[in-house]
Design an enzyme around this catalytic site. Structure first.
Site, PDB file in Angstrom:
ATOM      1  N   SER A  25       0.332  -1.024  -0.177  1.00  0.00           N
ATOM      2  CA  SER A  25      -0.122   0.064   0.114  1.00  0.00           C
ATOM      3  C   SER A  25       0.486   1.149  -0.234  1.00  0.00           C
ATOM      4  O   SER A  25       0.276   2.707  -0.653  1.00  0.00           O
ATOM      5  CB  SER A  25      -0.708  -0.114   1.182  1.00  0.00           C
ATOM      6  OG  SER A  25      -0.479   0.065   2.595  1.00  0.00           O
ATOM      7  N   ARG A  77      23.357 -12.664   4.299  1.00  0.00           N
ATOM      8  CA  ARG A  77      22.716 -11.486   4.513  1.00  0.00           C
ATOM      9  C   ARG A  77      23.557 -10.711   3.424  1.00  0.00           C
ATOM     10  O   ARG A  77      22.780  -9.782   2.686  1.00  0.00           O
ATOM     11  CB  ARG A  77      21.928 -10.740   5.747  1.00  0.00           C
ATOM     12  CG  ARG A  77      21.805  -9.591   6.059  1.00  0.00           C
ATOM     13  CD  ARG A  77      21.325  -9.596   7.356  1.00  0.00           C
ATOM     14  NE  ARG A  77      20.886  -9.979   8.268  1.00  0.00           N
ATOM     15  CZ  ARG A  77      19.519 -10.377   8.407  1.00  0.00           C
ATOM     16  NH1 ARG A  77      18.753  -9.929   7.880  1.00  0.00           N
ATOM     17  NH2 ARG A  77      19.271 -11.220   9.389  1.00  0.00           N
ATOM     18  N   HIS A 121       8.171   3.870   8.875  1.00  0.00           N
ATOM     19  CA  HIS A 121       8.137   2.668   9.787  1.00  0.00           C
ATOM     20  C   HIS A 121       7.320   3.573  11.123  1.00  0.00           C
ATOM     21  O   HIS A 121       7.214   4.391  10.725  1.00  0.00           O
ATOM     22  CB  HIS A 121       9.815   2.127  10.686  1.00  0.00           C
ATOM     23  CG  HIS A 121       9.663   1.756  12.401  1.00  0.00           C
ATOM     24  ND1 HIS A 121      10.079   0.501  12.468  1.00  0.00           N
ATOM     25  CD2 HIS A 121       8.875   2.334  13.840  1.00  0.00           C
ATOM     26  CE1 HIS A 121       9.617   0.124  13.591  1.00  0.00           C
ATOM     27  NE2 HIS A 121       9.243   0.793  14.663  1.00  0.00           N
TER      28      HIS A 121
HETATM   29  C1  GRF Z   1       3.794  -0.370   6.623  1.00  0.00           C
HETATM   30  O1  GRF Z   1       2.917  -0.315   8.170  1.00  0.00           O
HETATM   31  C2  GRF Z   1       5.220  -0.204   7.512  1.00  0.00           C
HETATM   32  O2  GRF Z   1       5.770   0.579   8.267  1.00  0.00           O
HETATM   33  C3  GRF Z   1       5.758  -1.225   7.835  1.00  0.00           C
HETATM   34  O3  GRF Z   1       5.059  -2.686   6.782  1.00  0.00           O
HETATM   35  C4  GRF Z   1       4.150  -1.840   6.731  1.00  0.00           C
HETATM   36  C5  GRF Z   1       3.793  -2.195   5.145  1.00  0.00           C
HETATM   37  O4  GRF Z   1       2.916  -2.152   5.100  1.00  0.00           O
HETATM   38  N1  GRF Z   1       7.252  -1.961   7.987  1.00  0.00           N
HETATM   39  P1  GRF Z   1       2.381  -1.578   3.101  1.00  0.00           P
HETATM   40  O5  GRF Z   1       3.020  -3.084   2.155  1.00  0.00           O
HETATM   41  O6  GRF Z   1       2.910  -0.379   2.536  1.00  0.00           O
HETATM   42  O7  GRF Z   1       0.717  -1.620   3.015  1.00  0.00           O
END
Ligand code: GRF
Length: 221
Positions: A25, A77, A121
């Site tokens: 999203s 990694r 974040h």
């Molecule tokens: C977001 O809320 C981001 O902050 C967290 O994971 C979620 C990812 O959502 N790290 P999307 O895939 O962008 O819908």
């Protein structure tokens, strides 16, 4: 000595790679801003760490190149991170945006893209770093949480903070309702920050990020 990430004159619009792990999203918010001509960046590739996620469909629907660099195909990694950086490089990207990317990159990514990796974040860092920020804020009884957009450094959820926005935690919130309100903020804040970065408006001085012009704050200090 302030470090400017790139030459905004020659890299306009700035070519960027977007890294995702899920529904995408935030990627969609970046695509929508780009379609409105508000991103000041060119999304050259969307890179996922797994196959079959909705975010890849969103990229394809927008006509953006996609690549899967599967975590399971790499034995360290560092090797995984090298493959991600190579893929971004191959598509001409000068910066990477982690938009819901749930893997930790090895330090080699910072060497390859210094002050040019941006992460979003779902909490007010340094509170609640890690993959479970929304649950942790609820469990802790925080009455405020929010969104942090920051540059990535060698430590997890730690690099220089570019923008933060708070929002209240309601007594009847659960993880879904709180995350939904957090995401509304993410979808506005992340494109604004990426656009500022694309224009060359962000200058990093140690842990501090100075905005040459900050429409979020109405001041350029
Ligand atoms: C977001 O809320 C981001 O902050 C967290 O994971 C979620 C990812 O959502 N790290 P999307 O895939 O962008 O819908």
């Amino acid at each position: 000595m302030p470090l400017l990430q790139f030459d905004a004159m020659t890299d306009s619009p700035l070519p960027i790679a977007i890294l995702i792990s899920g529904s995408g999203s935030n990627l969609q918010a970046l695509i929508d801003a780009s379609l409105r001509g508000e991103l000041d960046c060119d999304i050259t590739v969307v890179i996922s760490d797994r196959h079959g996620i909705h975010g890849l469909d969103r990229a394809k629907a927008a006509g953006i190149s996609t690549a899967v660099v599967a975590w399971s195909d790499h034995d360290s990694r560092s090797a995984f991170t090298e493959a991600i950086c190579r893929t971004a490089d191959d598509h001409g990207a000068k910066a990477m945006v982690l938009a819901g990317f749930m893997r930790i990159l090895a330090p080699v990514a910072i060497d390859r893209f210094p002050n040019a990796i941006i992460n979003v974040h779902p909490a007010l860092l340094p509170a609640f770093p890690g993959a479970h920020a929304v649950d942790l804020a609820l469990a802790y009884g925080a009455t405020l949480t929010g969104v942090t957009v920051h540059f990535v450094d060698e430590q997890v959820d730690h690099g220089p903070i570019i923008a933060q926005e708070s929002l209240p935690v309601f007594v009847d919130d659960d993880a879904d309702s709180l995350h939904a309100r957090i995401q509304k903020v993410e979808h506005r804040l992340l494109p604004e920050v990426v656009a500022a970065f694309g224009r060359g408006d962000l200058v990093v001085e140690g842990r501090h990020v100075r905005w040459r012009q900050n429409p979020l704050k109405d001041t350029d200090s």
